[in-house]
Every structure is written in C-alpha cells, then in structure tokens.
Motif scaffolding. Structure first.
Motif, PDB file in Angstrom:
ATOM      1  N   ALA A 155     -27.914  79.536  66.406  1.00 12.04           N
ATOM      2  CA  ALA A 155     -26.954  80.011  67.400  1.00 12.04           C
ATOM      3  C   ALA A 155     -26.299  81.320  66.977  1.00 12.04           C
ATOM      4  O   ALA A 155     -25.796  82.062  67.823  1.00 12.04           O
ATOM      5  N   ALA A 156     -26.313  81.614  65.667  1.00 11.50           N
ATOM      6  CA  ALA A 156     -25.698  82.855  65.169  1.00 11.50           C
ATOM      7  C   ALA A 156     -25.936  82.951  63.668  1.00 11.50           C
ATOM      8  O   ALA A 156     -26.381  82.000  63.020  1.00 11.50           O
ATOM      9  N   GLY A 157     -25.608  84.117  63.143  1.00  5.88           N
ATOM     10  CA  GLY A 157     -25.654  84.339  61.707  1.00  5.88           C
ATOM     11  C   GLY A 157     -24.662  85.408  61.321  1.00  5.88           C
ATOM     12  O   GLY A 157     -24.247  86.229  62.155  1.00  5.88           O
ATOM     13  N   CYS A 158     -24.245  85.403  60.068  1.00  3.39           N
ATOM     14  CA  CYS A 158     -23.364  86.449  59.544  1.00  3.39           C
ATOM     15  C   CYS A 158     -23.986  87.014  58.280  1.00  3.39           C
ATOM     16  O   CYS A 158     -24.336  86.268  57.355  1.00  3.39           O
ATOM     17  N   TRP A 159     -24.098  88.336  58.248  1.00  7.51           N
ATOM     18  CA  TRP A 159     -24.749  89.021  57.125  1.00  7.51           C
ATOM     19  C   TRP A 159     -23.766  89.962  56.462  1.00  7.51           C
ATOM     20  O   TRP A 159     -23.092  90.753  57.130  1.00  7.51           O
ATOM     21  N   GLY A 160     -23.686  89.879  55.137  1.00  7.90           N
ATOM     22  CA  GLY A 160     -22.839  90.779  54.372  1.00  7.90           C
ATOM     23  C   GLY A 160     -23.520  92.119  54.178  1.00  7.90           C
ATOM     24  O   GLY A 160     -24.359  92.266  53.294  1.00  7.90           O
ATOM     25  N   LYS A 161     -23.158  93.079  55.006  1.00  9.33           N
ATOM     26  CA  LYS A 161     -23.798  94.398  54.935  1.00  9.33           C
ATOM     27  C   LYS A 161     -23.557  95.061  53.588  1.00  9.33           C
ATOM     28  O   LYS A 161     -24.451  95.692  53.014  1.00  9.33           O
ATOM     29  N   THR A 162     -22.344  94.940  53.076  1.00  5.29           N
ATOM     30  CA  THR A 162     -22.005  95.390  51.724  1.00  5.29           C
ATOM     31  C   THR A 162     -21.098  94.339  51.106  1.00  5.29           C
ATOM     32  O   THR A 162     -20.574  93.467  51.799  1.00  5.29           O
ATOM     33  N   GLY A 163     -20.923  94.431  49.798  1.00  6.61           N
ATOM     34  CA  GLY A 163     -19.953  93.556  49.137  1.00  6.61           C
ATOM     35  C   GLY A 163     -20.442  92.177  48.800  1.00  6.61           C
ATOM     36  O   GLY A 163     -19.628  91.309  48.454  1.00  6.61           O
ATOM     37  N   GLU A 164     -21.750  91.934  48.864  1.00  8.04           N
ATOM     38  CA  GLU A 164     -22.310  90.638  48.504  1.00  8.04           C
ATOM     39  C   GLU A 164     -23.682  90.849  47.858  1.00  8.04           C
ATOM     40  O   GLU A 164     -24.378  91.817  48.166  1.00  8.04           O
ATOM     41  N   GLY A 165     -24.063  89.929  46.997  1.00  4.90           N
ATOM     42  CA  GLY A 165     -25.375  90.032  46.385  1.00  4.90           C
ATOM     43  C   GLY A 165     -25.470  89.182  45.140  1.00  4.90           C
ATOM     44  O   GLY A 165     -24.774  88.172  44.998  1.00  4.90           O
ATOM     45  N   TRP A 166     -26.338  89.596  44.202  1.00 10.92           N
ATOM     46  CA  TRP A 166     -26.539  88.829  42.976  1.00 10.92           C
ATOM     47  C   TRP A 166     -26.750  89.775  41.802  1.00 10.92           C
ATOM     48  O   TRP A 166     -27.062  90.948  41.979  1.00 10.92           O
ATOM     49  N   PHE A 167     -26.581  89.238  40.592  1.00  9.51           N
ATOM     50  CA  PHE A 167     -26.556  90.091  39.404  1.00  9.51           C
ATOM     51  C   PHE A 167     -26.837  89.250  38.170  1.00  9.51           C
ATOM     52  O   PHE A 167     -27.027  88.030  38.255  1.00  9.51           O
ATOM     53  N   ASP A 168     -26.834  89.890  37.007  1.00 13.81           N
ATOM     54  CA  ASP A 168     -27.099  89.218  35.737  1.00 13.81           C
ATOM     55  C   ASP A 168     -25.796  88.627  35.203  1.00 13.81           C
ATOM     56  O   ASP A 168     -24.972  89.330  34.615  1.00 13.81           O
ATOM     57  N   ALA A 169     -25.629  87.333  35.399  1.00 15.22           N
ATOM     58  CA  ALA A 169     -24.382  86.673  35.017  1.00 15.22           C
ATOM     59  C   ALA A 169     -24.188  86.649  33.509  1.00 15.22           C
ATOM     60  O   ALA A 169     -23.073  86.850  33.003  1.00 15.22           O
ATOM     61  N   TYR A 170     -25.252  86.392  32.779  1.00 12.69           N
ATOM     62  CA  TYR A 170     -25.157  86.304  31.325  1.00 12.69           C
ATOM     63  C   TYR A 170     -24.721  87.645  30.736  1.00 12.69           C
ATOM     64  O   TYR A 170     -23.913  87.690  29.812  1.00 12.69           O
ATOM     65  N   CYS A 171     -25.237  88.721  31.293  1.00 12.95           N
ATOM     66  CA  CYS A 171     -24.889  90.051  30.817  1.00 12.95           C
ATOM     67  C   CYS A 171     -23.402  90.338  31.060  1.00 12.95           C
ATOM     68  O   CYS A 171     -22.719  90.884  30.179  1.00 12.95           O
ATOM     69  N   LEU A 172     -22.883  89.967  32.217  1.00 14.15           N
ATOM     70  CA  LEU A 172     -21.459  90.166  32.492  1.00 14.15           C
ATOM     71  C   LEU A 172     -20.613  89.372  31.512  1.00 14.15           C
ATOM     72  O   LEU A 172     -19.637  89.892  30.945  1.00 14.15           O
ATOM     73  N   ARG A 202      -9.657  90.311  56.366  1.00 14.02           N
ATOM     74  CA  ARG A 202      -9.418  90.579  54.949  1.00 14.02           C
ATOM     75  C   ARG A 202     -10.178  91.808  54.455  1.00 14.02           C
ATOM     76  O   ARG A 202     -10.164  92.116  53.271  1.00 14.02           O
ATOM     77  N   GLY A 203     -10.861  92.498  55.363  1.00 14.10           N
ATOM     78  CA  GLY A 203     -11.521  93.743  54.998  1.00 14.10           C
ATOM     79  C   GLY A 203     -12.957  93.605  54.554  1.00 14.10           C
ATOM     80  O   GLY A 203     -13.556  94.589  54.088  1.00 14.10           O
ATOM     81  N   ALA A 204     -13.548  92.424  54.699  1.00 11.11           N
ATOM     82  CA  ALA A 204     -14.941  92.235  54.288  1.00 11.11           C
ATOM     83  C   ALA A 204     -15.883  92.879  55.306  1.00 11.11           C
ATOM     84  O   ALA A 204     -15.611  92.897  56.513  1.00 11.11           O
ATOM     85  N   ASP A 205     -17.016  93.383  54.813  1.00 10.43           N
ATOM     86  CA  ASP A 205     -17.993  94.091  55.649  1.00 10.43           C
ATOM     87  C   ASP A 205     -19.092  93.110  56.072  1.00 10.43           C
ATOM     88  O   ASP A 205     -20.219  93.153  55.578  1.00 10.43           O
ATOM     89  N   ILE A 206     -18.745  92.221  56.992  1.00  4.22           N
ATOM     90  CA  ILE A 206     -19.644  91.153  57.425  1.00  4.22           C
ATOM     91  C   ILE A 206     -20.047  91.391  58.877  1.00  4.22           C
ATOM     92  O   ILE A 206     -19.186  91.595  59.739  1.00  4.22           O
ATOM     93  N   ILE A 207     -21.343  91.363  59.130  1.00  2.00           N
ATOM     94  CA  ILE A 207     -21.879  91.640  60.463  1.00  2.00           C
ATOM     95  C   ILE A 207     -22.225  90.339  61.184  1.00  2.00           C
ATOM     96  O   ILE A 207     -22.972  89.509  60.670  1.00  2.00           O
ATOM     97  N   TRP A 208     -21.688  90.185  62.401  1.00  4.06           N
ATOM     98  CA  TRP A 208     -22.044  89.047  63.258  1.00  4.06           C
ATOM     99  C   TRP A 208     -23.383  89.328  63.933  1.00  4.06           C
ATOM    100  O   TRP A 208     -23.597  90.421  64.455  1.00  4.06           O
ATOM    101  N   MET A 209     -24.271  88.342  63.930  1.00  2.00           N
ATOM    102  CA  MET A 209     -25.601  88.525  64.494  1.00  2.00           C
ATOM    103  C   MET A 209     -25.943  87.370  65.435  1.00  2.00           C
ATOM    104  O   MET A 209     -25.825  86.202  65.077  1.00  2.00           O
ATOM    105  N   GLU A 210     -26.363  87.734  66.648  1.00  2.00           N
ATOM    106  CA  GLU A 210     -26.860  86.755  67.614  1.00  2.00           C
ATOM    107  C   GLU A 210     -28.320  86.422  67.279  1.00  2.00           C
ATOM    108  O   GLU A 210     -28.979  87.144  66.515  1.00  2.00           O
ATOM    109  N   PRO A 211     -28.868  85.329  67.849  1.00  2.00           N
ATOM    110  CA  PRO A 211     -30.233  84.923  67.515  1.00  2.00           C
ATOM    111  C   PRO A 211     -31.288  86.007  67.735  1.00  2.00           C
ATOM    112  O   PRO A 211     -32.217  86.141  66.924  1.00  2.00           O
ATOM    113  N   ASP A 212     -31.160  86.790  68.814  1.00  2.00           N
ATOM    114  CA  ASP A 212     -32.165  87.832  69.045  1.00  2.00           C
ATOM    115  C   ASP A 212     -32.077  88.937  67.986  1.00  2.00           C
ATOM    116  O   ASP A 212     -33.101  89.517  67.592  1.00  2.00           O
ATOM    117  N   GLU A 213     -30.869  89.210  67.501  1.00  2.00           N
ATOM    118  CA  GLU A 213     -30.716  90.198  66.431  1.00  2.00           C
ATOM    119  C   GLU A 213     -31.294  89.677  65.117  1.00  2.00           C
ATOM    120  O   GLU A 213     -31.914  90.434  64.351  1.00  2.00           O
TER     121      GLU A 213
END
Length: 395
Positions: free
Chosen positions: A144-161, A119-130
């Motif tokens: 056993a693994a992890g997935c990290w959103g390199k871009t396109g994910e995070g947090w913000f001021d919800a009340y302000c939006l 779907r075009g998301a910028d998600i990085i697959w990570m092995e345990p050593d990484e």
C-alpha cells in the motif's frame, strides 16, 4: 569497603560501542579532568552485540527522540574523520532504509513518516506505482506504500567504529582493563566501587552500566532492577545468481512481515525477529537455521521471485539487549542511587544511538544535566512507574 587497587572518578562497565563512546566523549571534555576506567569482560569482543549486529543506522522510528538520536548519529558518522579519528574507515553506505507497508499498516506508516519529517529526516513517501518503477525486481502487488530514506540512513563497519572509539578514548586518557565485575559495592544510596572476578577492587565516584546483555546482572549487583534480557537474533549471508541489478539498487529493505534484507558486497544479508513463541531469554549463540528455511526464504521469494534460487554461505547469531517494557533504551541515573547510570536495553538500536548516548552520559556525569539533546524521556523513572514509551518501528 576495605582497600582498593585504585580509585577512579568514573567506572564504565562494558567497553563496546556504548561504553567506549561514553569514555571518549567524557575524556574529551574541557571541563572534565577526572580518571576514567573501562572494564570489559570480553576483550576480543567476540560475543558483543556491536560486533555481531547488522551494523545499520536509520531515522525511520515512531518515537521523536529515537529519530533525533539517530540524526545526531548520522552527522557524527559523516564527520568521523574530522571529529573522531582521521584514520578511521567505516565504509558507510548511505543507501537508505525502505520500509514497506500493506494496507493495514499504511496509516501507521503515514503517521511515522509525518513524525520523521517534522524532526528533519529526509524520508520519501512512495506509493505502490512509484515503488514498482524504482524497484522493478520487487513484487509490489500487496503493498500500500513505502518510505525510503533518501539520505541519513544506511550501513557501515560497526566493529571499526567501536575500535576507533576505544582507541581514541585510551589516547585521551581512559584506562581499559580486562575483567568481569562480580560485585557492586554500595554505601547506602551511593555506589562506591566494584569487585572483579580475579579479586581486584576499584573505587569510583560514579558507575556507568554499559554492560550490554549483562546489564540486568550488573544492576542486580547494586540492588537495582531493569526489565532487560538477551534475545537472540540470527543473521544470514546468502548468494543469489543474476542479482547484480538488485544489489545495485537495493536499500535496507524492511518487509511488512518484519523480514529485512540488504546488499553486503557481492552477497546479501537477511534476518527476522523470531515468532514470540520462539523468542525466549537466550544466552547461547547457536544459529537457528530453521528460521531461514521456514520464514525467511519464503518471505524473500514472495517479495522478489529471483530470491528463489539462493544459497546461504554464512550465518551467525548475536543478542539484542531487549527492554521488555517498551523496546527503548534506559539512559541516565537511578533516581535513588544517583551515581549509578544506566545505558541499557537498546533492543537493537544501540550501535546507531551510541554517539548520542555517549555524549549525553558525559553531560550528565559532568554537568548533572543534558546540555544538548534531552534524553530524559528514556530515563529510569518510566521503568519505576511502568510507563512505557512505545516504539512502533522495532526491527
């Protein structure tokens, strides 16, 4: 239905982020010149889910439509000053989610990751050593693994939006009033108006149910049913000594246990869904501190030993509008009462999906169909048919 105070083309019940997004997108359309009324029973937004949420956005879902909706949400947040309000400042921290898995969850994580990449998301697959190399403060021995959103994910001021949507919708002509709807008026298969607690009556051509945790009550006023109820979620703010390096590199970490933690200024916020036997329908806002003592603190320490010496400095409780069928939103018209539109049951996804939902509702209300992102898979028909669209990544 007797006399009314005023008539509107569209009445939106609920003026938090979903309702105000719909009002803004609708009043901003060149092909719409009707009247819009937004009715909000909590004008200070003290108890609304938007203001009490963890205020995050992610693309790490298993359902393609959820990924696409948040993808639009990300682009909307990035262009907020251009498209919504040049004065808005939501303090968007695009530091990503880090979703972790032990061996039993590795295959599901891999499958979800493949869907997200498609779907075009910028998600990085990570092995345990990484993971160990990137986050040396984190215990990775059971992972056993992890997935990290390199871009396109995070947090913000919800009340302000939310307030920016509200301000700009009013600037474009939407009327906002304080009041509580106590009755929805029907004439056969048509909604024709609403009655407020103070006796005011308003006629309408269409009604949008953006009433959050009150969505089921509003639907029942119209003789309709949705499997949505409020579920309490507690958020804890804690301080940790000697955690500067953790705070600098910590994304929104989602532990295999379901626990989450992320930086919040010089502190951290954390939470977890209660066990099923401690998660009933709930209308109160009392913080369950035993959840922190019994589950969250031990889980934090297991993932990072430096979280042993922490101190809770603040806590609050908010509510998910929880869809019992599949924890996904219900969006769009009722198949029989065609001018009653749902925007309910987001189960914790509402804030991040509000731009896509507001746009989609405006398309349905004016054009009678989705013109951009087709969200019909989340329509009411699956509720009627008991055909869940399961989301495997509910936080």
């Amino acid at each position: 239905m007797g006399s009314v105070d005023e008539n509107y083309d569209v009445i939106i019940v609920g003026g938090a982020v979903i309702g105000s997004s719909a009002a803004w997108f609708l009043t901003g359309r060149d092909d719409f010149n009707g009247r819009v009324l937004v009715i909000e029973k909590d004008p200070n937004y003290e108890f609304c889910s938007t203001a009490l949420s963890a205020a995050s956005i992610r693309q790490q879902f298993s359902t393609p439509l959820n990924i696409d909706m948040s993808g639009f949400g990300i682009e909307f947040l990035r262009n907020l000053k251009r498209d919504l309000d040049p004065e808005v400042e939501i303090s968007f921290h695009e530091k990503g989610y880090l979703v972790l898995a032990t061996e039993p969850g590795r295959d599901i994580l891999r499958h979800n990751h493949a869907t997200q990449i498609e779907r075009g998301a910028d998600i990085i697959w990570m092995e345990p050593d990484e993971l160990a190399a990137k986050y040396p403060w984190m215990n990775t021995s059971d992972l056993a693994a992890g997935c990290w959103g390199k871009t396109g994910e995070g947090w913000f001021d919800a009340y302000c939006l939310m307030q920016s949507f509200r301000k700009q919708a009013r600037r474009q002509g939407a009327d906002y009033i304080d009041g509580e709807v106590v009755d929805v008026l029907r004439d056969g298969p048509q909604i024709i108006g609403v009655v407020l607690k103070d006796g005011r009556r308003f006629g309408c051509g269409a009604l949008v149910n953006a009433a959050g945790t009150g969505g089921s009550k509003l639907a029942r006023m119209a003789g309709l049913e949705i499997p949505v109820e409020p579920r309490k979620r507690c958020i804890f703010v804690f301080d940790c000594r000697d955690a500067a390096d953790i705070s600098a590199t910590c994304p929104m970490l989602i532990d295999p246990s379901g626990l989450y933690v992320r930086p919040e200024g010089e502190f951290f916020i954390t939470g977890i869904a209660p066990p099923k036997d401690r998660d009933p329908e709930c209308w109160d806002f009392e913080v369950d501190y035993s959840l922190f003592d019994d589950i969250i603190w031990p889980g934090l320490y297991q993932r990072c030993e430096r979280f042993e010496a922490i101190k809770v400095i603040n806590a609050w409780a908010g509510h998910y509008s929880y869809n019992l069928l599949d924890q996904n939103a219900i969006i769009g018209p009722h198949p029989d009462v065609k001018n009653f539109f749902f925007a309910n049951g987001f189960s914790g996804h509402g804030l991040q999906q509000s731009p896509a939902v507001g746009r989609g509702l405006s398309e349905l209300l004016v054009a009678g169909r989705y013109q951009t992102l087709d969200m019909s898979v989340f329509g009411y028909e699956r509720i009627r048919d008991n055909a869940p669209v399961l989301e495997l990544n509910v936080i």
